[in-house]
Design a protein around this motif. Structure first.
Motif, PDB file in Angstrom:
ATOM      1  N   ARG A 103      35.990  88.455  95.006  1.00  0.00           N
ATOM      2  CA  ARG A 103      34.789  87.933  94.741  1.00  0.00           C
ATOM      3  C   ARG A 103      33.575  86.941  95.396  1.00  0.00           C
TER       4      ARG A 103
ATOM      5  N   GLU B 276      36.253  88.910  86.786  1.00  0.00           N
ATOM      6  CA  GLU B 276      34.417  88.710  87.290  1.00  0.00           C
ATOM      7  C   GLU B 276      33.816  89.138  85.776  1.00  0.00           C
TER       8      GLU B 276
ATOM      9  N   TYR C 114      37.994  86.636 102.418  1.00  0.00           N
ATOM     10  CA  TYR C 114      37.431  86.143 101.273  1.00  0.00           C
ATOM     11  C   TYR C 114      37.961  86.217  99.909  1.00  0.00           C
TER      12      TYR C 114
ATOM     13  N   PHE D 194      32.573  90.642  90.958  1.00  0.00           N
ATOM     14  CA  PHE D 194      33.449  91.505  92.361  1.00  0.00           C
ATOM     15  C   PHE D 194      32.254  91.609  93.048  1.00  0.00           C
ATOM     16  N   GLU D 195      32.803  91.825  93.992  1.00  0.00           N
ATOM     17  CA  GLU D 195      31.863  92.812  95.011  1.00  0.00           C
ATOM     18  C   GLU D 195      32.970  93.745  95.638  1.00  0.00           C
TER      19      GLU D 195
ATOM     20  N   HIS E 173      29.219  85.108  89.172  1.00  0.00           N
ATOM     21  CA  HIS E 173      30.634  85.552  88.794  1.00  0.00           C
ATOM     22  C   HIS E 173      30.817  86.930  88.785  1.00  0.00           C
TER      23      HIS E 173
ATOM     24  N   HIS F 292      26.258  87.832  99.981  1.00  0.00           N
ATOM     25  CA  HIS F 292      26.203  87.640  98.703  1.00  0.00           C
ATOM     26  C   HIS F 292      24.840  86.888  98.961  1.00  0.00           C
TER      27      HIS F 292
ATOM     28  N   HIS G  82      39.828  86.416  96.181  1.00  0.00           N
ATOM     29  CA  HIS G  82      40.158  87.153  95.906  1.00  0.00           C
ATOM     30  C   HIS G  82      40.675  88.255  95.788  1.00  0.00           C
TER      31      HIS G  82
ATOM     32  N   ARG H  22      40.150  93.541  86.780  1.00  0.00           N
ATOM     33  CA  ARG H  22      39.674  91.735  87.125  1.00  0.00           C
ATOM     34  C   ARG H  22      38.614  91.008  86.576  1.00  0.00           C
TER      35      ARG H  22
ATOM     36  N   CYS I  48      38.812  97.796  89.964  1.00  0.00           N
ATOM     37  CA  CYS I  48      38.334  97.032  88.837  1.00  0.00           C
ATOM     38  C   CYS I  48      38.518  96.458  87.721  1.00  0.00           C
TER      39      CYS I  48
ATOM     40  N   ALA J 261      30.747  84.481  96.552  1.00  0.00           N
ATOM     41  CA  ALA J 261      30.207  83.238  96.327  1.00  0.00           C
ATOM     42  C   ALA J 261      29.714  83.065  97.285  1.00  0.00           C
TER      43      ALA J 261
END
Length: 191
Positions: free
Chosen positions: A80, A142, A47, A112-113, A110, A88, A49, A140, A137, A82
């Motif tokens: 990230r 996002e 995935y 960060f998961e 937008h 998501h 980033h 980042r 984190c 998407a």
């Protein structure tokens, strides 16, 4: 001493057996789920980033100048979110239904998961999970961080709340599942 070392997709995939070992020790999943979990994690590394951190314990050496190999005691990774990614899309749809498109896009448009955060049980309660989340984190781009966790009073749930994560969805059951999850988020950057 615990050190946090970043790893990209290639190293993460190479170390998948170590990752699965820690995941299994921490989560105690049914044995028939391990192969599927490994495939999901391998896919996550593709995935955009993607970033992983390993928590490594370095024991002081008894021989001057000698360095022992570190023991990996935890890992955390994210990427990230998407469109086209299962988690998501499922969460975006549910959050849109509950709170409206604008709110759902504000959180997940937008984001960060944080996909997996696990510490071996022998090392839990020492601040390693908190430090891994902060490290993961940091810097980042996002606007938010989002995650899912079991919707019950666990140490992980307490940790996320103490870092400012708030529930976006509660008592959420993923398609095909039966356990209830909380979907939580917080704006980035972390303090």
């Amino acid at each position: 001493m615990i050190e946090f070392r970043g790893a990209g997709p290639a190293e993460f995939t190479e170390r998948l057996e170590t990752v699965i070992g820690i995941y299994t020790a921490a989560m105690n999943p049914p044995g028939d789920q391990i192969t599927g979990r490994k495939a999901i994690m391998r896919n996550h590394a593709t995935y955009p980033h993607f970033q992983c951190y390993f928590a490594e314990l370095r024991e002081p050496s008894l021989t001057p100048g000698d360095r022992e190999e570190p023991r990996t005691v935890g890992f955390a990774y994210g990427f990230r979110g998407a469109p086209g990614q299962w988690w998501h899309d499922v969460v975006l749809r549910a959050l849109t239904e509950q709170s409206g498109r604008e709110t759902a896009q504000a959180w997940l448009g937008h984001a960060f998961e944080l996909a997996e955060i696990h510490v071996h049980p022998d090392y839990q309660g020492k601040g390693i999970g908190r430090a891994m989340i902060r490290t993961l984190c940091a810097g980042r781009g996002e606007r938010s961080a989002v995650l899912s966790t079991h919707d019950r009073p666990t140490a992980a749930r307490h940790l996320y709340a103490s870092l400012g994560f708030t529930d976006l969805l509660s008592r959420f059951v993923f398609p095909g599942g039966y356990e209830e999850y909380a979907i939580a988020g917080r704006p980035l950057p972390l303090p």
